[in-house]
Design a protein around this motif. Structure first.
Motif, PDB file in Angstrom:
ATOM      1  N   SER A 157      -9.783  18.181  64.609  1.00 33.37           N
ATOM      2  CA  SER A 157     -10.636  19.363  64.656  1.00 33.37           C
ATOM      3  C   SER A 157     -10.293  20.345  63.556  1.00 33.37           C
ATOM      4  O   SER A 157      -9.179  20.347  63.035  1.00 33.37           O
ATOM      5  CB  SER A 157     -10.416  20.088  65.971  1.00 33.37           C
ATOM      6  N   HIS A 158     -11.276  21.210  63.285  1.00 33.80           N
ATOM      7  CA  HIS A 158     -11.025  22.321  62.366  1.00 33.80           C
ATOM      8  C   HIS A 158     -11.197  23.619  63.150  1.00 33.80           C
ATOM      9  O   HIS A 158     -12.153  23.747  63.933  1.00 33.80           O
ATOM     10  CB  HIS A 158     -12.032  22.272  61.213  1.00 33.80           C
ATOM     11  N   PRO A 159     -10.298  24.605  62.960  1.00 37.69           N
ATOM     12  CA  PRO A 159     -10.398  25.857  63.739  1.00 37.69           C
ATOM     13  C   PRO A 159     -11.772  26.530  63.611  1.00 37.69           C
ATOM     14  O   PRO A 159     -12.260  27.124  64.567  1.00 37.69           O
ATOM     15  CB  PRO A 159      -9.289  26.730  63.134  1.00 37.69           C
TER      16      PRO A 159
ATOM     17  N   GLY B 150     -16.755  12.379  57.138  1.00 38.05           N
ATOM     18  CA  GLY B 150     -16.919  13.220  55.956  1.00 38.05           C
ATOM     19  C   GLY B 150     -16.606  14.677  56.213  1.00 38.05           C
ATOM     20  O   GLY B 150     -16.328  15.089  57.349  1.00 38.05           O
ATOM     21  N   CYS B 151     -16.630  15.453  55.129  1.00 39.24           N
ATOM     22  CA  CYS B 151     -16.229  16.847  55.246  1.00 39.24           C
ATOM     23  C   CYS B 151     -16.884  17.680  54.145  1.00 39.24           C
ATOM     24  O   CYS B 151     -16.961  17.256  52.999  1.00 39.24           O
ATOM     25  CB  CYS B 151     -14.714  16.925  55.131  1.00 39.24           C
ATOM     26  N   ASP B 152     -17.356  18.862  54.554  1.00 42.54           N
ATOM     27  CA  ASP B 152     -17.959  19.790  53.578  1.00 42.54           C
ATOM     28  C   ASP B 152     -17.045  20.981  53.305  1.00 42.54           C
ATOM     29  O   ASP B 152     -17.473  21.956  52.700  1.00 42.54           O
ATOM     30  CB  ASP B 152     -19.283  20.357  54.136  1.00 42.54           C
ATOM     31  N   LYS B 153     -15.821  20.948  53.787  1.00 44.71           N
ATOM     32  CA  LYS B 153     -15.009  22.173  53.737  1.00 44.71           C
ATOM     33  C   LYS B 153     -14.171  22.305  52.463  1.00 44.71           C
ATOM     34  O   LYS B 153     -13.790  23.389  52.089  1.00 44.71           O
ATOM     35  CB  LYS B 153     -14.138  22.251  54.991  1.00 44.71           C
ATOM     36  N   PHE B 154     -13.823  21.239  51.859  1.00 48.20           N
ATOM     37  CA  PHE B 154     -13.127  21.249  50.564  1.00 48.20           C
ATOM     38  C   PHE B 154     -11.861  22.098  50.565  1.00 48.20           C
ATOM     39  O   PHE B 154     -11.693  22.991  49.727  1.00 48.20           O
ATOM     40  CB  PHE B 154     -14.070  21.702  49.433  1.00 48.20           C
ATOM     41  N   CYS B 155     -10.978  21.831  51.510  1.00 47.65           N
ATOM     42  CA  CYS B 155      -9.642  22.433  51.430  1.00 47.65           C
ATOM     43  C   CYS B 155      -9.050  21.972  50.091  1.00 47.65           C
ATOM     44  O   CYS B 155      -9.220  20.804  49.709  1.00 47.65           O
ATOM     45  CB  CYS B 155      -8.763  21.951  52.573  1.00 47.65           C
ATOM     46  N   HIS B 156      -8.340  22.861  49.429  1.00 49.56           N
ATOM     47  CA  HIS B 156      -7.966  22.557  48.044  1.00 49.56           C
ATOM     48  C   HIS B 156      -6.976  21.397  47.881  1.00 49.56           C
ATOM     49  O   HIS B 156      -6.834  20.852  46.801  1.00 49.56           O
ATOM     50  CB  HIS B 156      -7.416  23.824  47.376  1.00 49.56           C
ATOM     51  N   PHE B 157      -6.299  21.029  48.974  1.00 49.55           N
ATOM     52  CA  PHE B 157      -5.281  19.973  48.866  1.00 49.55           C
ATOM     53  C   PHE B 157      -5.831  18.598  49.248  1.00 49.55           C
ATOM     54  O   PHE B 157      -5.131  17.601  49.155  1.00 49.55           O
ATOM     55  CB  PHE B 157      -4.093  20.290  49.797  1.00 49.55           C
ATOM     56  N   CYS B 158      -7.078  18.520  49.693  1.00 53.72           N
ATOM     57  CA  CYS B 158      -7.516  17.332  50.441  1.00 53.72           C
ATOM     58  C   CYS B 158      -8.537  16.482  49.691  1.00 53.72           C
ATOM     59  O   CYS B 158      -9.478  17.000  49.079  1.00 53.72           O
ATOM     60  CB  CYS B 158      -8.096  17.801  51.780  1.00 53.72           C
ATOM     61  N   VAL B 159      -8.373  15.151  49.809  1.00 56.11           N
ATOM     62  CA  VAL B 159      -9.278  14.228  49.111  1.00 56.11           C
ATOM     63  C   VAL B 159     -10.475  13.799  49.954  1.00 56.11           C
ATOM     64  O   VAL B 159     -11.416  13.192  49.433  1.00 56.11           O
ATOM     65  CB  VAL B 159      -8.543  12.922  48.679  1.00 56.11           C
ATOM     66  N   VAL B 160     -10.428  14.107  51.247  1.00 56.13           N
ATOM     67  CA  VAL B 160     -11.449  13.567  52.151  1.00 56.13           C
ATOM     68  C   VAL B 160     -12.888  13.839  51.705  1.00 56.13           C
ATOM     69  O   VAL B 160     -13.731  12.931  51.727  1.00 56.13           O
ATOM     70  CB  VAL B 160     -11.197  14.041  53.605  1.00 56.13           C
ATOM     71  N   PRO B 161     -13.235  15.071  51.276  1.00 57.77           N
ATOM     72  CA  PRO B 161     -14.634  15.286  50.864  1.00 57.77           C
ATOM     73  C   PRO B 161     -15.056  14.366  49.718  1.00 57.77           C
ATOM     74  O   PRO B 161     -16.245  14.078  49.564  1.00 57.77           O
ATOM     75  CB  PRO B 161     -14.642  16.760  50.417  1.00 57.77           C
ATOM     76  N   TYR B 162     -14.087  13.911  48.926  1.00 57.51           N
ATOM     77  CA  TYR B 162     -14.416  13.029  47.789  1.00 57.51           C
ATOM     78  C   TYR B 162     -14.423  11.555  48.199  1.00 57.51           C
ATOM     79  O   TYR B 162     -15.129  10.752  47.600  1.00 57.51           O
ATOM     80  CB  TYR B 162     -13.403  13.227  46.644  1.00 57.51           C
TER      81      TYR B 162
ATOM     82  N   GLY C  71     -13.417  11.858  64.082  1.00 56.37           N
ATOM     83  CA  GLY C  71     -14.170  12.402  62.965  1.00 56.37           C
ATOM     84  C   GLY C  71     -13.209  13.172  62.083  1.00 56.37           C
ATOM     85  O   GLY C  71     -12.216  13.716  62.589  1.00 56.37           O
ATOM     86  N   GLN C  72     -13.483  13.212  60.783  1.00 59.28           N
ATOM     87  CA  GLN C  72     -12.611  14.022  59.915  1.00 59.28           C
ATOM     88  C   GLN C  72     -12.737  15.490  60.277  1.00 59.28           C
ATOM     89  O   GLN C  72     -11.813  16.259  60.128  1.00 59.28           O
ATOM     90  CB  GLN C  72     -12.982  13.826  58.442  1.00 59.28           C
ATOM     91  N   ASN C  73     -13.931  15.852  60.787  1.00 59.09           N
ATOM     92  CA  ASN C  73     -14.185  17.197  61.314  1.00 59.09           C
ATOM     93  C   ASN C  73     -14.919  16.994  62.618  1.00 59.09           C
ATOM     94  O   ASN C  73     -16.084  17.325  62.735  1.00 59.09           O
ATOM     95  CB  ASN C  73     -15.087  17.968  60.361  1.00 59.09           C
ATOM     96  N   VAL C  74     -14.227  16.417  63.579  1.00 64.32           N
ATOM     97  CA  VAL C  74     -14.912  15.924  64.778  1.00 64.32           C
ATOM     98  C   VAL C  74     -15.674  17.029  65.507  1.00 64.32           C
ATOM     99  O   VAL C  74     -16.742  16.804  66.064  1.00 64.32           O
ATOM    100  CB  VAL C  74     -13.900  15.192  65.697  1.00 64.32           C
TER     101      VAL C  74
ATOM    102  N   ASN D 205      -8.009  27.434  50.773  1.00 65.43           N
ATOM    103  CA  ASN D 205      -9.447  27.414  51.086  1.00 65.43           C
ATOM    104  C   ASN D 205      -9.706  26.873  52.488  1.00 65.43           C
ATOM    105  O   ASN D 205     -10.642  26.095  52.722  1.00 65.43           O
ATOM    106  CB  ASN D 205     -10.209  26.565  50.054  1.00 65.43           C
ATOM    107  N   ARG D 206      -8.890  27.312  53.451  1.00 68.03           N
ATOM    108  CA  ARG D 206      -9.018  26.786  54.814  1.00 68.03           C
ATOM    109  C   ARG D 206     -10.152  27.418  55.614  1.00 68.03           C
ATOM    110  O   ARG D 206     -10.522  26.929  56.678  1.00 68.03           O
ATOM    111  CB  ARG D 206      -7.689  26.978  55.560  1.00 68.03           C
ATOM    112  N   LYS D 207     -10.623  28.566  55.198  1.00 68.73           N
ATOM    113  CA  LYS D 207     -11.787  29.193  55.852  1.00 68.73           C
ATOM    114  C   LYS D 207     -11.513  29.664  57.280  1.00 68.73           C
ATOM    115  O   LYS D 207     -12.427  29.744  58.106  1.00 68.73           O
ATOM    116  CB  LYS D 207     -13.003  28.263  55.851  1.00 68.73           C
TER     117      LYS D 207
HETATM  118  S1  SF4 Z   1      -8.206  19.027  55.451  1.00 67.47           S
HETATM  119 FE1  SF4 Z   1      -9.842  18.553  56.902  1.00 67.47          FE
HETATM  120  S2  SF4 Z   1     -11.246  20.271  56.707  1.00 67.47           S
HETATM  121 FE2  SF4 Z   1      -9.964  20.330  54.896  1.00 67.47          FE
HETATM  122  S3  SF4 Z   1     -11.068  19.162  53.336  1.00 67.47           S
HETATM  123 FE3  SF4 Z   1      -9.685  17.729  54.348  1.00 67.47          FE
HETATM  124  S4  SF4 Z   1     -10.912  16.790  55.984  1.00 67.47           S
HETATM  125 FE4  SF4 Z   1     -11.996  18.640  55.306  1.00 67.47          FE
END
Ligand code: SF4
Length: 451
Positions: free
Chosen positions: A244-246, A166-178, A210-213, A283-285
């Motif tokens: 990983s996420h930076p 899972g992921c709490d970061k919600f990059c604007h292009f990504c479906v993973v958090p959903y 992990g999606q955000n290992v 929204n990469r943070k």
């Molecule tokens: S790209 Fe990675 S960090 Fe961003 S929302 Fe998707 S899984 Fe999360």
């Protein structure tokens, strides 16, 4: 070839087709570990199957349509046979849920990635009540609790181990958090136990998934603690982690590269764009200077560490200068083994309705980026010719005359080994290379790590 009323009483055959990432591969194996408890055997021949499970991926373009297309294919194959039980799992199942059962009556069960602990009950329930069932509730904790009681019998030299989802970061292009839900980290001990079991069954490399290992955090333990604990397993030779996420590349993790004996020197760290403006729009943070700081710190610890990455080209708002910034970053870091795609909007994400940039411009930019990335790979591989590398042998080649392994940088290596080299680290002199593969000859073979 329909399903027996009581699958436990007969051998049932399940065919599992997996799309997408390594986590889906891990999940498909764990699904099988579960359904074999109710009498299923795996078949590689789908025409033999009485259960057809599609583990889907939502990352690529037109993911949903590809699933319906695949079901159309299955329908044709089974036109003159008894219909198999059709199960849709994975991220498309999560995103589409009830819709799938309405749109395609051939589908029997829809099960999302956080509900795999319910798969046996769902199948048995369906057989009993002849009811279509959809299970897409987010419950990662119960899932891993259930799966930790079922042995992971994969037994591959290089084995995946999911530690976080899972992921709490919600990059604007990504479906993973959903589709995968909020960030969840498995308990530390549960992971160590699974790692030990994998190694007892032949794993010599473990790839922590992990999606955000690197956001892993459980009972005060972080990814850095996990790596140092897992590498204490004596027969384990290599540890890797992805993705990983930076933002989560914290100093404790960076410091592990000093201490660890088994962590491999390839860091897969998606950056997506070299432009701060685009990173902000995505929204990469994180910023490029933060990314470069991580790069500099790691290079200072070990100059032979290399980076790979993911790039989205042509994100809405990307101008010439933004693209140039991405290109400059690629030249500066000299990424190896990277993935690059033109942006395409995913339903339900914040970027879904943004104004797209000209397709031709995007394609030209992608071509330019890929040429550069390919060039980096070619020159990296060329620089290894006549050098000696440690290779972990994973398998026989398809024609069984040689063996296949991987370098410390995950590059495929074909060499003159034998079946009993599988699972060993061998010292290999590289004779030739192309963009994706190295070719070499064994110098020594041992169960010990040679460097
Ligand atoms: S790209 Fe990675 S960090 Fe961003 S929302 Fe998707 S899984 Fe999360």
């Amino acid at each position: 070839m329909g399903l027996k009323k009581n699958p436990n009483s007969m051998n049932q055959k399940i065919f599992i087709k997996t799309f997408g990432c390594q986590m889906n591969e891990y999940d498909s194996n764990r699904i099988f570990d579960s359904v074999k408890k109710i009498g299923f055997q795996k078949t590689e021949n789908y025409e033999d199957a009485n259960c057809y499970l599609l583990n889907t991926c939502h990352i690529r373009d037109k993911a949903k349509e590809k699933v319906y297309h695949e079901i159309g294919r299955v329908k044709k194959i089974f036109r003159s046979k008894q219909k198999p039980l059709v199960i849709i799992a994975g991220c498309v199942a999560q995103a589409e849920n009830q819709e799938m059962l309405k749109r395609e009556p051939y589908i029997d069960l829809v099960i999302g990635p956080q509900s795999y602990h319910k798969i046996n009950d769902t199948i048995l329930n369906h057989i009993k009540k002849k009811k279509k069932i959809e299970e897409t509730y987010f419950d990662a904790e119960s899932k891993f609790k259930y799966l930790s009681k079922i042995k992971n019998d994969l037994g591959k030299v290089s084995s995946f181990l999911t530690i976080q989802e899972g992921c709490d970061k919600f990059c604007h292009f990504c479906v993973v958090p959903y589709t995968r839900g909020p960030e969840y980290s498995r308990p530390f001990k549960q992971i160590i136990d699974e790692a030990k079991y994998l190694v007892d069954n032949g794993a010599r490399e473990i790839i922590l998934l992990g999606q955000n290992v690197n956001a892993y955090e459980s009972e005060g333990y972080r990814l850095s603690n996990l790596i140092l604990e897992i590498e204490k397993i004596s027969s384990l030779e290599r540890v890797r982690y992805t993705t990983s996420h930076p933002k989560d590349m914290t100093d404790d993790l960076i410091e592990v590269y000093k201490e660890s004996k088994k962590l491999m020197p390839l860091v897969h760290l998606p950056v997506q764009s070299g432009s701060n403006k685009i990173l902000d729009l995505m929204n990469r943070k994180h910023t490029i200077s933060e990314y470069l700081k991580i790069f500099d710190k790691l290079k200072k610890i070990n100059s032979s560490i290399e980076f790979s990455s993911d790039f989205i080209i042509g994100y809405p708002g990307e101008e010439d200068q933004d693209f140039q910034d991405t290109f400059n970053l690629i030249e500066r870091i000299k990424f190896i083994n990277s993935y690059s795609f033109v942006f395409s909007p995913r339903p339900g994400t914040a970027a879904e309705n943004l104004k797209l940039i000209d397709k031709q411009i995007s394609m030209e930019r992608l071509q330019k980026v890929q040429n550069q990335l390919f060039e980096n790979q070619v020159s990296m591989n060329k620089s290894l010719e006549n050098k000696t590398l440690n290779v972990l042998v994973e398998n026989l080649t398809e024609d069984k005359t040689q063996v296949f392994g991987r370098s410390e940088y995950m590059t495929s290596v074909i060499l003159n080994g034998k079946k009993n080299d599988i699972g060993k680290i061998v010292s290999v002199k590289i004779k030739q290379s192309n963009r994706s593969t190295l070719f070499g000859e064994i110098i020594t073979s041992s169960n010990q790590k040679v460097a």
